[in-house]
Design an enzyme around this catalytic site. Structure first.
Site, mmCIF file in Angstrom:
data_model
loop_
_atom_site.group_PDB
_atom_site.id
_atom_site.type_symbol
_atom_site.label_atom_id
_atom_site.label_comp_id
_atom_site.label_asym_id
_atom_site.label_seq_id
_atom_site.Cartn_x
_atom_site.Cartn_y
_atom_site.Cartn_z
ATOM 1 N N ARG A 12 7.787 37.905 125.002
ATOM 2 C CA ARG A 12 7.309 38.225 123.660
ATOM 3 C C ARG A 12 6.052 39.099 123.743
ATOM 4 O O ARG A 12 6.053 40.248 123.343
ATOM 5 C CB ARG A 12 7.038 36.932 122.867
ATOM 6 C CG ARG A 12 6.907 37.141 121.352
ATOM 7 C CD ARG A 12 5.513 37.548 120.928
ATOM 8 N NE ARG A 12 4.476 36.633 121.348
ATOM 9 C CZ ARG A 12 3.184 36.868 121.239
ATOM 10 N NH1 ARG A 12 2.753 38.033 120.743
ATOM 11 N NH2 ARG A 12 2.297 35.992 121.663
ATOM 12 N N ASP A 13 4.986 38.591 124.333
ATOM 13 C CA ASP A 13 3.747 39.364 124.404
ATOM 14 C C ASP A 13 3.907 40.578 125.312
ATOM 15 O O ASP A 13 3.292 41.626 125.091
ATOM 16 C CB ASP A 13 2.604 38.479 124.910
ATOM 17 C CG ASP A 13 1.281 38.799 124.239
ATOM 18 O OD1 ASP A 13 1.181 39.849 123.593
ATOM 19 O OD2 ASP A 13 0.344 37.999 124.368
ATOM 20 N N HIS A 16 4.712 44.263 123.975
ATOM 21 C CA HIS A 16 3.708 45.249 123.561
ATOM 22 C C HIS A 16 3.579 46.385 124.585
ATOM 23 O O HIS A 16 3.329 47.531 124.222
ATOM 24 C CB HIS A 16 2.345 44.568 123.396
ATOM 25 C CG HIS A 16 2.216 43.713 122.178
ATOM 26 N ND1 HIS A 16 2.274 44.210 120.901
ATOM 27 C CD2 HIS A 16 2.017 42.366 122.047
ATOM 28 C CE1 HIS A 16 2.121 43.226 120.034
ATOM 29 N NE2 HIS A 16 1.966 42.106 120.703
ATOM 30 N N SER A 166 -7.656 37.430 121.890
ATOM 31 C CA SER A 166 -6.797 38.584 121.645
ATOM 32 C C SER A 166 -7.360 39.889 122.190
ATOM 33 O O SER A 166 -6.612 40.816 122.496
ATOM 34 C CB SER A 166 -6.552 38.739 120.144
ATOM 35 O OG SER A 166 -6.125 37.528 119.568
ATOM 36 N N HIS A 193 -4.916 30.950 125.223
ATOM 37 C CA HIS A 193 -4.137 32.145 125.557
ATOM 38 C C HIS A 193 -5.125 33.251 125.878
ATOM 39 O O HIS A 193 -5.895 33.681 125.000
ATOM 40 C CB HIS A 193 -3.257 32.514 124.346
ATOM 41 C CG HIS A 193 -2.511 33.804 124.471
ATOM 42 N ND1 HIS A 193 -1.147 33.856 124.673
ATOM 43 C CD2 HIS A 193 -2.920 35.092 124.393
ATOM 44 C CE1 HIS A 193 -0.757 35.127 124.711
ATOM 45 N NE2 HIS A 193 -1.818 35.898 124.538
ATOM 46 N N HIS A 195 -6.440 37.091 127.598
ATOM 47 C CA HIS A 195 -6.135 38.483 127.933
ATOM 48 C C HIS A 195 -7.120 38.957 128.984
ATOM 49 O O HIS A 195 -8.238 38.451 129.081
ATOM 50 C CB HIS A 195 -6.175 39.367 126.683
ATOM 51 C CG HIS A 195 -4.946 39.261 125.836
ATOM 52 N ND1 HIS A 195 -4.026 40.270 125.721
ATOM 53 C CD2 HIS A 195 -4.464 38.239 125.086
ATOM 54 C CE1 HIS A 195 -3.038 39.893 124.935
ATOM 55 N NE2 HIS A 195 -3.280 38.653 124.532
#
Length: 341
Positions: A12-13, A16, A166, A193, A195
Site C-alpha cells: 500500500r505505502d 507511492h 508522515s 509508523h 518514514h
C-alpha cells in the site's frame, strides 16, 4: 521478551514510489512471500487508500477490488489490512473491503482532526472488523494533543491507535514522548509508523517499542514515498536484538525483501537530498515527485518549495498547494532577476 506485532504496508505505502502502478502478479507474489515469513498483517491498496485512485493523486494500475481479492487469496496465515483516508474513501468502500476479506482496517486522519474518523470507526465497529486509527503528520501536534486525540479515537471505537511520522521528521526522543503520552491515555495497543527522510526510521521504531508501542510498521526494502518507510528486514532483527519478539522467520523475511527489490521497485529508496529537506521541513514524503517536477518546469529551487510548504504546514491531500507555492516563488525569483539587471 515483549511481543511486538509487525504490520507490513509494503503493498500500500510502497505504491507511492511507483505512482500506484503495481501489477497483479507482483502483488500476489509479494503477499505469498510475506505470508511465508509469518508477517502478521499485510496491507494492500492504492497509496492513499481505498477509493483514492484518481487524476489528482494518481490512477492505480489495479482497482481496489482486484487488489484485495488477489491478496486475500494469497494469504494463508497472515491477516489482510487496508487503509482509508476520509474524503477519498467512503463507508461503502469500507464495507466492500470487509466483504472481500479485509481483517484489519485503518482510518488515517490528520493528527488533530480525529472527529473525521468517528463515522467510519462506527461503521467498522458495526461490521465487526478490527478498527485502527492512525494520526498522520503527527509532528504537527504536541504529545498531549496526540494523547487527547488518540483517546477520542478509542472512544469512537478504535481498537488500536497511534501515529505516523508522515514527514520523517522525528528523532527518537520525539517518538518516546509521544508514544508514552498516548500509552498513558489509552488501554488499546499503540501503533508507530515511521518514514526514513532523516535516516532515523529504525531507531525511531525501536524507541516506539521501548516506550510501549506494540504494533510497529515496516516495508520491505523500505519501499515507500521519498526516502521510504522503516526497512522491515532491518527492523525485525533489530527489535529481536532489543528484546522484542516478532514471531517472524528471518530467512523467509529476507527472501521476501529480495523479491520485493526485484519485482516491486525500480530501485530501493534512499535518503537523498530532497528527502532530507522534506524531513527537515516536515513535509509529507509523497509530495516529492510533484515538487521536483513543478520546480524544474518553473526554474525554482525545490528545496525552497519544501521549506515554504513546511512553513505553511501543508498536509497530505493539499497537493494543489504545491502549484501555488511554485508559482509564487517563480514570480518572486523573476522580480529579483529583473531588479538585478
Amino acid at each position: 521478551m515483549n511481543d511486538v506485532l509487525i504490520y507490513d504496508p509494503t503493498l500500500r505505502d510502497g505504491q507511492h514510489a511507483v505512482r500506484h502502478q503495481l501489477g497483479v502478479d507482483a502483488i500476489r507474489r509479494y503477499a505469498e512471500a510475506a505470508d511465508a515469513a509469518g508477517i502478521p498483517v499485510v496491507e494492500v491498496g492504492h497509496g492513499n487508500g481505498l477509493g483514492a485512485s484518481s487524476l489528482q493523486v494518481g490512477l492505480a494500475a489495479v482497482g481496489d477490488d482486484e487488489m484485495l481479492s488477489t491478496v486475500r487469496e494469497a494469504l494463508r496465515h497472515s491477516r489482510m489490512g487496508v487503509f482509508m483516508l476520509p474524503g477519498w474513501g467512503t463507508s461503502t468502500d469500507l464495507r466492500r473491503a470487509i466483504a472481500r476479506g479485509a481483517d484489519v482496517v485503518r482510518i488515517g486522519v490528520h493528527a488533530t482532526e480525529t472527529s473525521l474518523a468517528e463515522r467510519h470507526l462506527g461503521v467498522l465497529r458495526d461490521a465487526g472488523a478490527e478498527a485502527h486509527c492512525v494520526l498522520m503528520m503527527s509532528h504537527m501536534a504536541t504529545p498531549g494533543e496526540l494523547a487527547e486525540h488518540a483517546a477520542r479515537a478509542v472512544g469512537y471505537g478504535a481498537q488500536a491507535v497511534g501515529i505516523m511520522d508522515s514527514a520523517g521528521w522525528f528523532l527518537p526522543p520525539d517518538v518516546t514522548a509521544r508514544i508514552a503520552a498516548i500509552g498513558s491515555a489509552v488501554d488499546t495497543p499503540v501503533i508507530f509508523h515511521g518514514h526514513d527522510n532523516l535516516g532515523m526510521a529504525v531507531a525511531n521504531s525501536v524507541a516506539a517499542a521501548q516506550a510501549g508501542a506494540s504494533i510497529i510498521d515496516g516495508c520491505a526494502r523500505g519501499f515507500g514515498a521519498g526516502a521510504g518507510n522503516t526497512q522491515l528486514e532491518v527492523l525485525v532483527p533489530v527489535l529481536e536484538r532489543s528484546g522484542f519478539s516478532t514471531g517472524i522467520d528471518l530467512y523467509a523475511l529476507l527472501d521476501a525483501a529480495d523479491l520485493a527489490e526485484r519485482e516491486l521497485m525500480p530501485a530501493p529508496p534512499v535518503t537523498a537530498s530532497m528527502t532530507i529537506v522534506s524531513g527537515l521541513a516536515g513535509v509529507f514524503s509523497g509530495f516529492k515527485h510533484r515538487v521536483v517536477e513543478l520546480s524544474a518546469r518553473a526554474g525554482v529551487d525545490p528545496r525552497d518549495v519544501f521549506f515554504e510548504l513546511g512553513r505553511r504546514q501543508a498536509i497530505a491531500g493539499q497537493e494543489d498547494l504545491i502549484v501555488d507555492v511554485v508559482a509564487e516563488l517563480s514570480a518572486r525569483t523573476g522580480r529579483v532577476a529583473a531588479l538585478q539587471k
